[in-house]
Design an enzyme around this catalytic site. Structure first.
Site, PDB file in Angstrom:
ATOM      1  N   HIS A  83      -2.550  13.807  22.822  1.00 44.44           N
ATOM      2  CA  HIS A  83      -2.378  12.877  23.938  1.00 44.44           C
ATOM      3  C   HIS A  83      -2.286  13.629  25.263  1.00 44.44           C
ATOM      4  CE1 HIS A  83      -0.340  10.291  20.691  1.00 44.44           C
ATOM      5  NE2 HIS A  83      -1.486   9.709  20.960  1.00 44.44           N
ATOM      6  N   GLN A 121      -3.004  -4.293  14.861  1.00 42.54           N
ATOM      7  CA  GLN A 121      -3.885  -3.341  14.186  1.00 42.54           C
ATOM      8  C   GLN A 121      -3.242  -2.721  12.949  1.00 42.54           C
ATOM      9  OE1 GLN A 121      -4.119  -0.858  17.841  1.00 42.54           O
ATOM     10  NE2 GLN A 121      -3.913   0.910  16.470  1.00 42.54           N
ATOM     11  N   LYS A 140     -10.657  12.112  17.265  1.00 41.96           N
ATOM     12  CA  LYS A 140     -10.100  12.097  15.908  1.00 41.96           C
ATOM     13  C   LYS A 140     -10.300  10.728  15.262  1.00 41.96           C
ATOM     14  CE  LYS A 140      -5.637  11.980  15.005  1.00 41.96           C
ATOM     15  NZ  LYS A 140      -5.482  10.879  14.017  1.00 41.96           N
ATOM     16  N   LEU A 169       4.036  10.804  21.700  1.00 37.88           N
ATOM     17  CA  LEU A 169       3.034  11.672  22.314  1.00 37.88           C
ATOM     18  C   LEU A 169       3.038  13.069  21.707  1.00 37.88           C
ATOM     19  CD1 LEU A 169       3.412  10.741  26.106  1.00 37.88           C
ATOM     20  CD2 LEU A 169       1.957   9.684  24.362  1.00 37.88           C
ATOM     21  N   HIS A 170       1.841  13.601  21.514  1.00 35.21           N
ATOM     22  CA  HIS A 170       1.676  14.953  20.985  1.00 35.21           C
ATOM     23  C   HIS A 170       0.637  15.691  21.827  1.00 35.21           C
ATOM     24  CE1 HIS A 170      -1.990  13.349  19.262  1.00 35.21           C
ATOM     25  NE2 HIS A 170      -1.318  12.524  18.477  1.00 35.21           N
TER      26      HIS A 170
END
Length: 283
Positions: free
Chosen positions: A37, A61, A149, A33-34
């Site tokens: 998020h 993915q 993004k 998490l950043h």
């Protein structure tokens, strides 16, 4: 905050929440998490009575030469950040829980997923669409928030929800940037000091496009070519693609028309780290 790892348990929880007329918001992540998020969680917290965060590094993915096994998984730190941000339920299933033995069904994406990221990463968006569908069915949210993004991913998810009549509202949230303009990403931790500095060329490319379009230029392909050369001129970077697309269908746009809605999409490598960025423009 309650941590849940089993899909059946998560489904039982949300069933009770819905019976109690709780508005449920979900934020889907792969962890690490950043600030991007956390901004999604904050927005979900302002819109919903109950916030669910999902953490799942989705193997379907990732391509065979991508960084699935290397992808950061600091779960304890993520859980701490989630709790501090006001998450009510952290859903963190194992790959075996999401894709049990014998799993066969996948969601196939259409034209919006064929170019750009879809072309560079074959099968990527089918993997995204499959896991997003599963997580929506498990968490049963009223709203789901995704960062802009990953613009093409957001377009794929919006198309998925429309085509399958899924009863959820998708909300796109603005890109969060570092002070130098670099879009916040979990992969930024891999960048050296020199690569991080060179990577700001992606944002400088966006500002170049903004300036040129504001001056009345309409040759989108020409602007994209200039940005590609800007990236190629950085010692630590190399371009993957730079392209304008129509914002409604992600088809390539060569020339801007009056009152058109376009999106500039950039993908580039800083060292071995692949970065993406984008911005929407109205002419």
């Amino acid at each position: 905050m309650q941590i849940i790892t089993e899909p059946c348990q998560m489904q039982a929880v949300v069933e009770k929440l819905r019976l109690n007329r709780q508005l449920i918001g979900v934020v889907m992540t792969m962890g690490a998490l950043h600030e991007g998020h956390l901004s999604l969680i904050k927005q979900a917290r302002s819109l919903a009575g109950t916030v669910i965060l999902t953490i799942f590094v989705n193997p379907k993915q990732f391509g065979p030469d991508e960084d699935f096994h290397r992808y950061p998984r600091p779960f304890e730190l993520d859980a701490s950040h989630a709790k501090a941000a006001g998450v009510d339920y952290l859903f963190a299933p194992s790959p075996e829980a999401i894709y049990p033995e014998g799993f066969q069904t996948t969601v196939q994406t259409g034209a919006v997923a064929e170019g750009l990221e879809g072309m560079k990463r074959p099968g990527h968006f089918n993997g995204v669409a499959t896991v997003v569908t599963k997580l929506l069915l498990i968490t049963k949210p009223h709203i789901a928030l995704f960062g802009e993004k990953d613009a093409q991913q957001l377009a794929v998810i919006n198309r998925l929800v429309r085509d399958l009549n899924l009863d959820v509202r998708i909300i796109g949230a603005p890109i969060v940037r570092e002070e130098n303009g670099l879009a916040v990403s979990s992969r930024n931790i891999y960048l050296s000091k020199e690569q991080r500095e060179s990577a700001t060329v992606l944002f400088r490319g966006i500002l170049h496009a903004e300036k040129e379009l504001a001056a009345g230029r309409t040759d989108l392909a020409g602007i994209a070519g200039e940005i590609e050369r800007m990236i190629a001129g950085e010692p630590e970077c190399r371009p993957d693609y730079v392209c304008f697309v129509h914002d409604n269908d992600f088809m390539t746009a060569e020339t801007a028309e009056p009152a058109g809605e376009y999106r500039l999409l950039i993908a580039a490598y800083a060292g071995t780290v692949r970065l993406i960025d984008n911005r929407r423009f109205t002419t």
